[in-house]
Design a protein around this motif. Structure first.
Motif, PDB file in Angstrom:
ATOM      1  N   ALA A 114      -3.431  11.049   1.331  1.00 28.63           N
ATOM      2  CA  ALA A 114      -4.133  10.079   0.487  1.00 28.63           C
ATOM      3  C   ALA A 114      -3.421   8.738   0.563  1.00 28.63           C
ATOM      4  O   ALA A 114      -2.227   8.677   0.856  1.00 28.63           O
ATOM      5  N   ALA A 115      -4.169   7.664   0.273  1.00 37.40           N
ATOM      6  CA  ALA A 115      -3.590   6.329   0.278  1.00 37.40           C
ATOM      7  C   ALA A 115      -4.233   5.496  -0.812  1.00 37.40           C
ATOM      8  O   ALA A 115      -5.367   5.753  -1.231  1.00 37.40           O
ATOM      9  N   ILE A 116      -3.494   4.477  -1.248  1.00 35.36           N
ATOM     10  CA  ILE A 116      -3.977   3.582  -2.301  1.00 35.36           C
ATOM     11  C   ILE A 116      -3.503   2.173  -1.992  1.00 35.36           C
ATOM     12  O   ILE A 116      -2.387   1.969  -1.507  1.00 35.36           O
ATOM     13  N   ASN A 117      -4.372   1.202  -2.250  1.00 37.39           N
ATOM     14  CA  ASN A 117      -3.969  -0.163  -1.942  1.00 37.39           C
ATOM     15  C   ASN A 117      -3.066  -0.714  -3.054  1.00 37.39           C
ATOM     16  O   ASN A 117      -2.799  -0.043  -4.055  1.00 37.39           O
ATOM     17  N   TRP A 118      -2.608  -1.942  -2.889  1.00 34.80           N
ATOM     18  CA  TRP A 118      -1.588  -2.481  -3.786  1.00 34.80           C
ATOM     19  C   TRP A 118      -2.051  -2.549  -5.232  1.00 34.80           C
ATOM     20  O   TRP A 118      -1.261  -2.357  -6.151  1.00 34.80           O
ATOM     21  N   SER A 119      -3.337  -2.803  -5.449  1.00 35.54           N
ATOM     22  CA  SER A 119      -3.839  -2.973  -6.811  1.00 35.54           C
ATOM     23  C   SER A 119      -4.251  -1.650  -7.445  1.00 35.54           C
ATOM     24  O   SER A 119      -4.449  -1.585  -8.662  1.00 35.54           O
ATOM     25  N   GLY A 120      -4.410  -0.623  -6.624  1.00 35.63           N
ATOM     26  CA  GLY A 120      -4.892   0.651  -7.143  1.00 35.63           C
ATOM     27  C   GLY A 120      -6.399   0.769  -7.183  1.00 35.63           C
ATOM     28  O   GLY A 120      -6.934   1.810  -7.575  1.00 35.63           O
ATOM     29  N   LYS A 121      -7.098  -0.267  -6.751  1.00 42.75           N
ATOM     30  CA  LYS A 121      -8.563  -0.262  -6.855  1.00 42.75           C
ATOM     31  C   LYS A 121      -9.243   0.447  -5.687  1.00 42.75           C
ATOM     32  O   LYS A 121     -10.427   0.788  -5.770  1.00 42.75           O
ATOM     33  N   GLY A 155       0.844  -1.178   0.000  1.00 39.20           N
ATOM     34  CA  GLY A 155       0.000   0.000   0.000  1.00 39.20           C
ATOM     35  C   GLY A 155       0.883   1.233   0.000  1.00 39.20           C
ATOM     36  O   GLY A 155       1.989   1.213   0.541  1.00 39.20           O
ATOM     37  N   MET A 156       0.417   2.302  -0.617  1.00 39.56           N
ATOM     38  CA  MET A 156       1.198   3.524  -0.714  1.00 39.56           C
ATOM     39  C   MET A 156       0.387   4.691  -0.194  1.00 39.56           C
ATOM     40  O   MET A 156      -0.839   4.741  -0.359  1.00 39.56           O
ATOM     41  N   GLY A 157       1.086   5.630   0.425  1.00 42.11           N
ATOM     42  CA  GLY A 157       0.400   6.802   0.953  1.00 42.11           C
ATOM     43  C   GLY A 157       1.181   8.068   0.675  1.00 42.11           C
ATOM     44  O   GLY A 157       2.393   8.027   0.430  1.00 42.11           O
ATOM     45  N   TRP A 158       0.458   9.173   0.681  1.00 37.44           N
ATOM     46  CA  TRP A 158       1.076  10.500   0.645  1.00 37.44           C
ATOM     47  C   TRP A 158       0.729  11.213   1.947  1.00 37.44           C
ATOM     48  O   TRP A 158      -0.435  11.184   2.386  1.00 37.44           O
ATOM     49  N   ALA A 204       3.381  22.703   1.831  1.00 40.00           N
ATOM     50  CA  ALA A 204       3.983  21.747   2.758  1.00 40.00           C
ATOM     51  C   ALA A 204       5.062  20.953   2.024  1.00 40.00           C
ATOM     52  O   ALA A 204       5.178  21.034   0.795  1.00 40.00           O
ATOM     53  N   VAL A 205       5.806  20.200   2.785  1.00 35.93           N
ATOM     54  CA  VAL A 205       6.658  19.167   2.201  1.00 35.93           C
ATOM     55  C   VAL A 205       5.815  17.901   2.097  1.00 35.93           C
ATOM     56  O   VAL A 205       5.190  17.488   3.085  1.00 35.93           O
ATOM     57  N   TYR A 206       5.789  17.311   0.914  1.00 35.77           N
ATOM     58  CA  TYR A 206       4.971  16.127   0.667  1.00 35.77           C
ATOM     59  C   TYR A 206       5.873  14.892   0.629  1.00 35.77           C
ATOM     60  O   TYR A 206       6.903  14.879  -0.056  1.00 35.77           O
ATOM     61  N   TYR A 207       5.452  13.873   1.355  1.00 30.81           N
ATOM     62  CA  TYR A 207       6.195  12.628   1.471  1.00 30.81           C
ATOM     63  C   TYR A 207       5.363  11.461   0.956  1.00 30.81           C
ATOM     64  O   TYR A 207       4.166  11.387   1.235  1.00 30.81           O
ATOM     65  N   CYS A 208       5.994  10.558   0.234  1.00 32.71           N
ATOM     66  CA  CYS A 208       5.313   9.300  -0.059  1.00 32.71           C
ATOM     67  C   CYS A 208       5.859   8.234   0.879  1.00 32.71           C
ATOM     68  O   CYS A 208       6.975   8.347   1.396  1.00 32.71           O
ATOM     69  N   ALA A 209       5.051   7.232   1.096  1.00 28.76           N
ATOM     70  CA  ALA A 209       5.395   6.182   2.046  1.00 28.76           C
ATOM     71  C   ALA A 209       4.837   4.851   1.574  1.00 28.76           C
ATOM     72  O   ALA A 209       3.813   4.824   0.879  1.00 28.76           O
ATOM     73  N   ALA A 210       5.499   3.775   1.981  1.00 30.85           N
ATOM     74  CA  ALA A 210       5.093   2.431   1.578  1.00 30.85           C
ATOM     75  C   ALA A 210       4.781   1.577   2.799  1.00 30.85           C
ATOM     76  O   ALA A 210       5.504   1.612   3.802  1.00 30.85           O
ATOM     77  N   ASP A 211       3.702   0.812   2.690  1.00 34.04           N
ATOM     78  CA  ASP A 211       3.283  -0.099   3.755  1.00 34.04           C
ATOM     79  C   ASP A 211       3.205  -1.501   3.177  1.00 34.04           C
ATOM     80  O   ASP A 211       2.214  -1.848   2.532  1.00 34.04           O
ATOM     81  N   TYR A 241       3.219   2.947   8.091  1.00 34.77           N
ATOM     82  CA  TYR A 241       4.091   2.966   6.923  1.00 34.77           C
ATOM     83  C   TYR A 241       5.542   2.743   7.333  1.00 34.77           C
ATOM     84  O   TYR A 241       6.055   3.427   8.208  1.00 34.77           O
ATOM     85  N   GLU A 242       6.174   1.790   6.674  1.00 35.33           N
ATOM     86  CA  GLU A 242       7.525   1.390   7.055  1.00 35.33           C
ATOM     87  C   GLU A 242       8.606   2.181   6.313  1.00 35.33           C
ATOM     88  O   GLU A 242       9.669   2.431   6.878  1.00 35.33           O
ATOM     89  N   TYR A 243       8.343   2.553   5.073  1.00 36.47           N
ATOM     90  CA  TYR A 243       9.357   3.213   4.255  1.00 36.47           C
ATOM     91  C   TYR A 243       8.879   4.599   3.840  1.00 36.47           C
ATOM     92  O   TYR A 243       7.701   4.779   3.499  1.00 36.47           O
ATOM     93  N   TRP A 244       9.828   5.552   3.844  1.00 38.93           N
ATOM     94  CA  TRP A 244       9.499   6.944   3.547  1.00 38.93           C
ATOM     95  C   TRP A 244      10.498   7.539   2.573  1.00 38.93           C
ATOM     96  O   TRP A 244      11.693   7.195   2.598  1.00 38.93           O
ATOM     97  N   GLY A 245      10.012   8.437   1.716  1.00 34.55           N
ATOM     98  CA  GLY A 245      10.895   9.203   0.882  1.00 34.55           C
ATOM     99  C   GLY A 245      11.410  10.425   1.620  1.00 34.55           C
ATOM    100  O   GLY A 245      11.062  10.654   2.785  1.00 34.55           O
TER     101      GLY A 245
END
Length: 123
Positions: A49-56, A33-36, A92-99, A110-114
């Motif tokens: 915002a967040a999106i699941n692995w498939s994008g659906k 899953g990915m988030g901003w 703001a400063v915008y970060y993406c993150a991965a779960d 979220y475990e990983y961050w840009g």
């Protein structure tokens, strides 16, 4: 392990648009899953915002609903944030993150961050 690099930030006038990109490396991107998130000066980092692995499945903070769109292209290992009708308060400063374990709206999920990309909206 997932490495994330954001791009696409910049300065824009109120009412304008920007598209942020987050390029990911690592084998688990397509199943993550990915988030901003964003952080304004003197404020806590907040969910955007967040999106699941498939994008659906997607989810948005009330403050950006109807103006921002999150999407992903697993073939390109990239997640996007299209931002329209920008307001000064979006600065703001915008970060993406991965779960890798799912997706959510909370920072600790979220475990990983840009490193982040700056967005400045002038009124």
């Amino acid at each position: 392990q997932v490495q994330l690099v954001e791009s696409g930030g910049g300065s824009v006038q109120a009412g304008g648009s920007l598209r942020l990109s987050c390029a990911a490396s690592g084998r688990t991107f397509s199943s993550s899953g990915m988030g901003w998130f964003r952080q304004a000066p003197g404020k806590e980092r907040e969910f955007v915002a967040a999106i699941n692995w498939s994008g659906k499945t997607t989810y948005y903070a009330d403050s950006v609903k109807g103006r921002f769109t999150i999407s992903r292209d697993n073939a390109k290992n990239t997640v996007y944030l299209q931002m329209n009708s920008l307001k000064a308060e979006d600065t703001a400063v915008y970060y993406c993150a991965a779960d890798p374990d799912g997706w959510g709206t909370l920072r600790y999920e979220y475990e990983y961050w840009g490193q982040g990309t700056q967005v400045t909206v002038s009124s």
